[in-house]
Design an enzyme around this catalytic site. Structure first.
Site: not given
Ligand code: BG6
Length: 303
Positions: A171, A275
């Site tokens: 992420h 991400e």
């Protein structure tokens, strides 16, 4: 001997990799080589920063309000989301994005790559608490290679006798000049679940630019993405394999204000998350005795 001193003896590399005991009680690995500097918190195997020597600004963003604390995720860097992405499908009490980012990881190995980049591999430490949320026999390893390119490899090995399904993400928060002055290319024509204003499946037309909150899960795409940054005059390339979803996220003013650790008043304008994910339509079945690996490479090129 402190934990960091012990780790330095076993895994430290003179002039390239050192471990330090942070005031928070957590241990941080510091990378420093001819190509780049970086830092990584052992809790969560959480890469916090990365700046190639070719760049005058970091490429991985860390909030100026980021706090290191036991059992809490750090705002910025590259949180490891595993074994689910977003909210848990059935258990509202389980943590968003899984538990991997808030539990201890142990160091397995360190070394120097042929090109001089520094490598560190960590393994998630399971406990009664993690088993209460995910009771499968497996190893989860993260290898980080810090060079002019940053490479991250997350491997999930099913060591049991039954198949299981995971959601996951690296992420990563990327440092940009200003959210209003960037666009993300590579997702043209892809379908995405739009998490802003109800979950609807939409089509991406053209590149992604930002004039408000964006929270999208692009599905069925392994495309390389590029953040075109007219203010910092650079492109950040994000190349991946073993990942079929890409999430693009910026919280924008209101949500960033509520979050409280995004670097108020406007620190959030200097980041965008692109991400590398497997989520929703793209969760991964890891068959018994097999291994699945998600790999991402980041590179910044000035223009
Ligand atoms: C993104 C999600 O991946 O992460 C967003 O798509 C979420 O919905 C964001 O707000 C940040 O999550 P967290 O749990 O780190 O605050």
């Amino acid at each position: 001997m402190t934990t960091a001193q012990h780790l330095n003896q076993q895994f430290g590399i003179a002039g390239q990799l050192t471990f330090r005991d942070d005031a928070s009680g957590l241990v941080v690995a510091e990378f420093n080589n001819a190509h780049a500097t970086a830092s990584l918190c052992l809790q969560g195997a959480h890469l916090m920063s990365w700046q190639p020597r070719s760049q005058s600004k970091p490429v991985v963003w860390l909030s100026r309000d980021a706090k290191l604390a036991a059992g809490k995720s750090i705002r910025g860097g590259a949180p490891v989301c595993w074994p689910w992405f977003g909210a848990h499908a059935t258990e509202a009490g389980f943590p968003g994005h899984g538990f991997a980012r808030t539990v201890p990881w142990q160091v397995l190995e360190s070394g120097i790559e042929p090109n001089g980049a520094t490598r560190l591999t960590l393994r998630l430490v399971s406990s009664d608490k993690t088993r209460a949320q995910w009771d499968h026999a497996c190893n989860v390893d993260l290898t980080v290679i810090v060079g002019d390119t940053l490479r991250m490899e997350m491997a999930t090995e099913n060591t049991g006798t039954a198949d299981f399904v995971i959601g996951e993400a690296l992420h990563t928060y990327l440092q940009i000049g200003d959210i209003g002055a960037v666009r993300v290319t590579g997702l043209e024509g892809c379908q995405y679940w739009d998490k802003v204003g109800g979950s609807e499946l939409k089509n991406q037309v053209g590149s992604v630019s930002f004039t408000g909150e964006v929270d999208r899960v692009y599905i069925n795409t392994s495309a390389e993405c590029v953040i075109e940054d007219d203010k910092l005059k650079r492109r950040i390339h994000i190349k991946k394999s073993g990942s079929l979803s890409t999430v693009v996220w910026t919280p924008w003013t209101e949500k960033a204000g509520k979050m409280g650790d995004m670097g108020q008043p406007d620190g959030w304008r200097e980041m965008v998350c692109v991400e590398s994910v497997n989520a929703i339509d793209n969760v991964v079945k890891v068959a018994a005795g097999t291994r699945h690996t998600l790999i991402v490479e980041y590179r910044a090129i000035s223009f």
